[in-house]
Design a protein around this motif. Structure first.
Motif, short mmCIF file in Angstrom:
data_model
loop_
_atom_site.label_atom_id
_atom_site.label_comp_id
_atom_site.label_asym_id
_atom_site.label_seq_id
_atom_site.Cartn_x
_atom_site.Cartn_y
_atom_site.Cartn_z
N ALA A 91 4.26 1.90 5.03
CA ALA A 91 5.06 2.50 3.78
C ALA A 91 5.63 1.37 2.91
O ALA A 91 5.75 1.35 1.56
N THR A 92 6.05 0.38 3.70
CA THR A 92 6.62 -0.81 2.99
C THR A 92 5.55 -1.61 2.14
O THR A 92 5.94 -1.87 1.27
N ALA A 93 4.51 -1.76 2.68
CA ALA A 93 3.39 -2.63 1.85
C ALA A 93 3.19 -1.65 0.92
O ALA A 93 2.92 -2.42 -0.19
N THR A 94 3.08 -0.48 0.87
CA THR A 94 2.76 0.22 -0.23
C THR A 94 3.89 -0.06 -1.53
O THR A 94 3.70 -0.12 -2.77
N MET A 95 5.19 0.10 -0.92
CA MET A 95 6.27 -0.03 -1.75
C MET A 95 6.17 -1.49 -2.62
O MET A 95 6.75 -1.66 -3.61
N CYS A 96 5.63 -2.43 -1.76
CA CYS A 96 5.60 -3.62 -2.49
C CYS A 96 4.31 -4.04 -3.04
O CYS A 96 4.11 -4.90 -3.57
N GLY A 97 3.55 -3.09 -3.31
CA GLY A 97 2.52 -2.95 -4.48
C GLY A 97 1.22 -3.53 -3.50
O GLY A 97 0.25 -3.79 -4.47
N TYR A 98 1.06 -3.48 -2.37
CA TYR A 98 -0.07 -3.69 -1.52
C TYR A 98 -0.96 -2.68 -1.15
O TYR A 98 -0.26 -1.48 -0.78
N ALA A 99 -2.27 -2.82 -1.03
CA ALA A 99 -3.03 -1.65 -0.29
C ALA A 99 -2.86 -2.07 1.15
O ALA A 99 -2.60 -3.34 1.69
N VAL A 100 -3.09 -0.95 2.11
CA VAL A 100 -3.04 -1.34 3.50
C VAL A 100 -4.17 -1.04 4.19
O VAL A 100 -5.07 -0.28 3.75
N ARG A 101 -4.43 -2.07 4.99
CA ARG A 101 -5.93 -1.92 5.72
C ARG A 101 -5.46 -2.07 7.09
O ARG A 101 -4.44 -2.68 7.74
N GLU A 102 -5.69 -0.78 7.82
CA GLU A 102 -5.29 -0.75 9.34
C GLU A 102 -6.55 -1.32 10.28
O GLU A 102 -7.88 -1.31 9.92
N VAL A 103 -6.15 -2.16 11.31
CA VAL A 103 -6.88 -2.54 12.32
C VAL A 103 -6.68 -1.79 13.60
O VAL A 103 -5.67 -1.52 14.06
N PRO A 104 -7.91 -1.31 14.29
CA PRO A 104 -7.58 -0.83 15.51
C PRO A 104 -7.15 -1.67 16.93
O PRO A 104 -7.09 -2.74 16.98
#
Lengths: 487, 442
Positions: free
Chosen positions: A170-183
Motif C-alpha cells: 500500500a505504501t509503494a502505491t502511495m509513493c507512485g510505484y508499481a508493486v512486484r511480489e516475490v515468493p
C-alpha cells in the motif's frame, strides 16, 4: 452493547466545570453561525466517568490479559514512561513556541535520535513519522527522491515478499510505484532465484522485514542485499520485528539503506486501542539529505550549554518534506525515550534475548502439545506460526473459531490469517515481559481448546461464550452500514 | 526453559543469524537508569522548559481539559489494548469509536466519520486524495494561500508522487479571505476539489456558503477544513451552501488533547454517506451478534491495506485511538452547552484583547470577522516585541514573516477560554511597554 452515551443524555444536564457563559457573538455574521446546538450528549461528570469506565472493562488489554498477538509486540508498557511524558510542562508546550523555551524536551528528542541511530546502525534519524505506515511512506519517498536526484527516472517498481505486511505494498502505491511480489521458498526464506529474476533497471528497492512475518530470520540477507544493490535498487527495512534482534544485530550491518522503527512495538509505547504510534525513520549516509523534517539539531556553543533547534524545509532543501503539521507524535517519542533510558545499552540486547527465549520455549511446548508448526525445522525469532489446517480438515474448527474460543479462556488470541501464505495460521508472539508461568498457562489454554475442538467442535465454532457479546456479524456490519448514531 | 528447547545457552537461539552480523556494542545508548533517576532527569528537563502564558495558536490551541479525561483514558484497559481486531474482546474501544464517530459527524453535520487519522495536516492530504478518487476525471486540487503553510507542505509531501496538481489561490489583501473574483478569474475550472478552511490560518472567517456553491457549480467537491471547537458556534460543513461540503477534515487537538509540543493529536474526517467507501482509515460500525444482540466491529475493512494491499484507499494502519478516546470523553463531559461556552468565551476573549490593543495603535490586519485568532499589525518589527514580552513570561503570538513577506510586521494572536481578564491585561501591558521601547528606543 452498553447503553450509548447519547441514550444516557438528558436535556439540560451538564458537568459543573463549564467555561463562563458568554451569550453574544457580535463579531460574526448570522449566516456563518450554527443554527442548532451540536448534537452532543448532555450528561453529568459522574454519568460520563461511569459510562467510559464501564466501557474500558469490556476490553482485553496487556494490563489485564496475556496478549500474544503476533507481529504486534504487545509487551508491558511501563507506567513511568506515561507519567514522565505527561509532566505538565511538556503537556503545556506549544509546538511553535520558540526553541529557547523548549530545550528540555528537544534534548530528549535529540538523544532519542542518537539512540535510534545506534540501535539501527544508521547514519541519521528523523522522528517525524507518526506511525509505522507513515515511516514506510517516508522511507519509500526517500528512495524515490534519491533515484531522482541522480537523474534515474526509470525505476518504477518496488519489490515486496509475499509474506509482507499489507502496509508495504500500500505504501509503494502511495509513493507512485508499481508493486512486484516475490515468493517465499519452502523453508520460509525469500526465493532467491525469483528475486534475481525480478530485479532490473526498473527496481527502485526492496521492502523487507527481518526476521520476517513468518517468524524466522532471513538467513541469506547478505545475498539479498547484493542482488538488490547490484541491480541499483535500495533496501528498505520494515522495523515491525525489530524486537527480535534489538541490541543483537543492527539493520545497517545487514545492508539496509532505510529503516523505520515502530516505537509502539520495540520501544514499548502503548498501543492505545489502535494508536497513536510513532515510526521514526533512519537512513544510511547517502540518503541523509532526504530525511523528513523537522529534525532536531544540536548546536555547540562555546562557553554555554549546547542549543537544540528544529530544522525545517528551509534548512534542509532536499528533504522529502513534512509529514505532519508540527513535530510528529512528541508524547509518544518521550515515552520511548524514557523506556530506552531505563533499559540502557545493557538492557537492549536482553529484550531480544528474552523475547526469543519465550518464543522458542512456547513453540516447543506447543509442538509437544500436538500443534503443527508452519516451519518446524526453523528456530523461532520472537514469534512463530502454528497452522491449524489439519485440525480444520478433521473437525471443521478454523483458526478463527480457535481464536474466539481462546478469548473464553481469558487470553487474547494470537494473530490469525496473517501471513496470508500459511493456511489457518496463528502467529504467536509472547514478548519478553511474560513469565514462564504465563506461558505455561497459555499452553494449557491452547491444549484445552484443542481437546474441545476434537470432542465438542460446535462449542468452539460458536465461541466466544463469555465475552460481552457473542460472535459478531461482520457481513451485516458492512451491508447495513451504521457508523454514526442518529436520534 | 533452555533445556526444554534443547540449547545450552540463550545466545544459541540466534544460531540462524550469520555470525558476522552480530553487534552488541551500543556506544551511543547511555547505561540503564533506574526509574527514580530518569524521573529526576525528566522533571529537571520539564522544569527547564517552564510554564508560559501563551497566545500562540496557529493550528494548536490551548483549552482547559477536565481532569477526568486523561484519568479515564490512561486506564490500562484503554491504554494498553491493541487495535480492536478481536471485536468480541474489544467492545469498549469499539463502542467508544462509534460514539466518537457519531459526535464528530454531528459536529460537522455530515453522515459518516472514520475513527481518525494522524493529524489535521495529514487528514487534509488524505481528503485531497479521496476527492481525486471520487472525482475521477481531474487530479487538480485548489488550495487557498491562507492555508497553514505546514498543512500545504504536508499535503505536498503526501500527494506529490501520485500526480496530483496543487493550485494555490490568493487571499484578498483587505479581508484575508479567499477572493471570489479571483476564483472566477481562473482560466481552467477543471479541478477535482476546492479546499475551504474555516477559519483560515489567518484567523479569518470565509464566506463558506458562496465558496461551497462555487465549487459545486464548477463540478468540484468541497473539502472543509475546520476547527472543531469553532463548530460549536459556526455553521457545520454539512450545511454550507445549498448542498453542503462533501468532505470535512480538521485537527482534533482542541477537543481535550494537550498541546504536548506538537503531538500526538488526531485528524478527523467525515463525509457524505455516499462517499464512505472511498474514505481512508478505520471505521467502527454497529451490527448484531449471533443472538441478534447489538454490538460493534470494525467495518468496510476491504478498503484497507491489510486486505486490499496495493489497492487500498491508503497505507494507513493506525488511528489515533487513545487520543480519540480523550476527545470522546472530553466532548461527552462538555456537552453542547459546554463546548459552546468554550467557543463563545474564546471568541469574546479575542474581541476584548483587540479592543484593549486598539489604543496602542495595534489593529487587526484584515477586515473579515474572526473566531478566536487574528492577525495584528504592529507597525514595528515583530521579533523584538515578542522577545520583550517573553521576558515577562508571555508568548505573545506567532511572527508571520516566515509565512509570507507581506506579513513581516504581522503577529498571529490567539485567545482561548483559558485566558482571564487579568491575563489579557498583562498581555496588553507587556505589549505596551515593548511597543514604547520599539517606537522610542531609550
Amino acid at each position: 452493547m452498553s447503553t450509548l452515551i447519547f441514550e444516557r443524555s438528558r436535556p439540560g444536564r451538564c458537568s459543573a466545570q463549564l467555561a463562563p457563559a458568554e451569550l453574544a457573538c457580535p463579531g460574526i455574521p448570522e449566516a456563518l453561525l450554527r443554527q442548532a446546538p451540536p448534537p452532543l450528549p448532555e450528561a453529568s461528570e459522574l454519568d460520563v466517568v461511569r459510562h467510559y469506565t464501564a466501557l474500558s472493562q469490556k476490553n482485553f488489554s496487556i494490563d489485564t490479559q496475556f496478549y500474544p498477538l503476533g507481529s504486534c509486540t504487545m509487551k508491558y508498557n511501563p507506567r513511568a514512561a506515561n507519567a514522565l511524558a505527561m509532566l505538565p510542562e511538556f503537556l503545556a508546550r506549544h509546538p511553535l513556541a520558540p526553541a529557547a523555551t523548549g530545550q528540555g524536551v528537544l534534548a530528549c528528542l535529540y538523544e532519542l535520535q542518537e539512540i535510534l541511530c545506534d540501535v539501527s546502525g544508521m547514519a541519521g534519524v528523523s522522528l517525524a513519522p507518526m506511525a509505522g505506515a507513515q515511516g514506510e511512506f517516508a522511507g519509500v519517498a526517500m528512495i524515490r527522491a534519491w533515484h531522482r536526484s541522480r537523474g534515474d527516472h526509470a525505476r518504477t517498481e518496488i519489490i515486496v515478499p509475499d509474506a509482507a505486511h499489507g502496509t508495504n505494498p500500500a505504501t509503494a502505491t502511495m509513493c507512485g510505484y508499481a508493486v512486484r511480489e516475490v515468493p517465499t521458498d519452502r523453508s520460509g526464506n525469500v526465493d532467491l532465484d525469483r528475486l534475481r529474476a525480478a530485479v532490473g533497471p526498473q527496481t527502485a528497492g526492496l521492502m523487507l522485514t527481518n526476521p520476517s512475518t513468518l517468524g524466522v530470520f532471513e538467513q541469506r540477507i547478505l545475498d539479498i542485499r547484493d542482488i538488490v544493490h547490484a541491480a541499483g535498487g535500495l533496501l528498505y527495512y520494515d522495523g515491525a520485528n525489530l524486537n527480535a534482534i534489538v541490541g543483537q544485530v543492527k539493520p545497517g550491518a545487514m545492508g539496509f539503506d532505510v529503516i523505520h522503527v515502530n516505537l509502539h512495538k520495540t520501544f514499548s509505547t502503548p498501543h492505545g486501542g489502535g494508536g497513536p504510534g510513532a515510526g521514526p525513520v533512519g537512513v544510511a549516509e547517502r540518503l541523509l539529505p532526504f530525511l523528513p523534517v523537522p529534525i532536531v539539531l544540536r548546536r555547540e556553543r562555546p562557553g554555554a550549554a549546547p542549543a537544540y533547534v528544529l530544522a525545517g524545509e528551509s534548512e534542509r532543501p532536499h528533504s522529502i518534506g513534512r509529514l505532519s503539521a508540527f513535530m510528529g507524535n512528541v508524547g509518544v517519542l518521550l515515552r520511548a525515550y524514557v523506556y530506552a533510558r531505563m533499559l540502557g545499552r545493557e538492557g537492549m540486547g536482553r529484550v531480544a534475548q528474552f523475547a526469543t527465549l519465550n518464543a522458542n520455549y512456547l513453540m516447543v511446548e506447543l509442538r509437544n502439545a500436538g500443534f503443527e508448526l508452519a516451519y518446524p525445522a526453523r528456530r523461532a525469532s520472537h514469534e512463530f506460526i502454528v497452522t491449524l489446517k489439519r485440525l480444520k480438515d478433521q473437525t471443521g474448527v478454523s483458526a478463527m473459531d480457535f481464536a474466539k474460543r481462546l478469548l473464553d479462556k481469558g487470553v487474547h488470541a494470537p494473530t490469525t490469517y496473517f501471513p496470508l501464505l500459511v493456511p489457518e495460521c496463528l502467529l504467536i508472539e509472547p514478548t519478553e515481559t511474560e513469565s514462564k508461568e504465563t506461558l505455561d498457562a497459555f499452553v494449557a489454554a491452547m491444549k484445552a481448546v484443542l481437546e474441545e475442538a476434537r470432542t465438542n467442535p460446535e462449542l468452539v465454532k460458536s465461541a466466544p461464550h463469555t465475552m460481552p457479546v457473542r460472535r459478531l456479524d461482520d457481513v451485516k456490519a458492512a451491508r447495513d452500514l451504521d457508523v454514526a448514531w442518529k436520534t | 526453559m533452555l533445556d526444554a528447547i534443547g540449547v545450552p545457552g540463550i545466545d544459541d537461539l540466534f544460531d540462524e543469524i550469520p555470525a558476522t552480523l552480530k553487534d552488541v556494542q551500543l556506544p551511543r545508548v547511555p547505561a540503564g537508569a533506574r526509574e527514580m533517576e530518569i524521573t529526576r532527569l525528566m522533571q529537571a528537563r520539564a522544569a527547564q522548559d517552564g510554564r508560559w502564558s501563551s497566545f500562540i495558536g496557529a493550528g494548536a490551541y490551548e483549552h482547559y481539559v477536565p481532569a477526568a479525561v486523561w484519568q479515564i483514558v490512561t486506564r490500562g484497559e484503554f491504554y494498553s489494548a491493541y487495535t480492536p481486531y478481536q471485536a468480541e474482546a474489544s467492545q469498549g474501544t469499539l463502542q467508544l469509536l462509534y460514539e466518537y464517530q457519531s459526535m464528530i459527524a454531528g459536529l460537522t453535520g455530515l453522515d459518516a466519520a472514520n475513527a481518525s487519522l494522524y493529524d489535521g495536516a495529514s487528514a487534509l492530504a488524505e481528503a485531497v486524495l479521496m476527492a481525486v478518487r471520487l472525482h475521477k476525471s481531474s487530479r487538480r486540487v485548489l488550495l487557498p494561500a491562507s492555508l497553514h503553510p505546514h498543512y500545504a507542505a504536508t499535503v505536498r509531501t503526501i500527494v506529490s508522487s501520485q500526480g496530483v496538481e496543487l493550485v494555490t489561490l490568493p487571499w484578498c489583501p483587505q479581508r484575508g479571505t479567499l477572493a471570489l473574483q479571483a476564483l472566477d478569474g481562473l482560466d481552467d475550472h477543471g479541478a477535482a476539489a476546492l479546499v475551504i478552511a474555516q477559519p483560515n490560518a489567518l484567523g479569518a472567517l470565509e464566506d463558506v456558503h458562496a465558496l461551497t456553491d462555487w465549487a459545486h457549480a464548477h463540478g468540484m467537491l468541497a473539502i472543509a477544513l475546520v476547527n472543531p471547537v469553532a463548530l460549536a458556534l459556526l455553521a457545520p460543513p454539512g450545511q454550507w451552501g445549498a448542498r453542503g461540503a462533501d468532505i470535512a477534515v480538521g485537527e482534533g487537538q482542541p477537543l481535550g488533547v494537550p498541546l504536548s509540543a506538537g503531538g500526538p493529536y488526531f485528524g478527523f474526517m467525515t463525509c457524505r454517506g455516499a462517499h464512505v467507501r472511498q474514505m481512508p482509515g478505520r471505521i467502527a460500525g454497529r451490527t448484531v451478534d449471533a443472538t441478534g444482540a447489538p454490538g460493534f466491529t470494525l467495518t468496510l475493512q476491504a478498503r484497507e491495506q491489510h486486505i486490499r494491499r496495493s489497492k487500498a484507499t491508503s497505507n494507513i494502519c493506525t488511528n489515533q485511538g487513545l487520543v480519540v478516546a480523550a476527545a470522546t470523553v472530553h466532548m461527552a463531559l462538555l456537552g453542547p452547552a459546554g463546548l459552546q461556552r468554550v467557543a463563545r468565551a474564546s471568541h469574546a476573549g479575542l474581541q476584548r484583547l483587540i479592543a484593549l490593543l486598539r489604543p496602542l495603535g495595534v489593529r487587526p490586519r484584515f477586515a473579515a470577522p474572526c473566531f478566536h485568532e487574528t492577525v495584528l499589525d504592529l507597525g514595528v518589527p515583530v521579533q523584538p516585541v515578542l522577545d520583550a514580552m517573553r521576558e515577562r513570561g508571555i508568548l505573545g503570538g506567532l511572527h508571520l514573516a516566515p509565512w509570507s513577506g507581506e506579513l513581516h510586521e504581522a503577529l498571529l494572536v490567539c485567545v482561548t477560554e483559558t485566558k482571564t481578564e487579568a491575563d489579557l491585561d498583562d498581555y496588553v501591558q507587556a505589549m505596551s511597554a515593548a511597543l514604547a521601547h520599539a517606537r522610542h528606543p531609550a
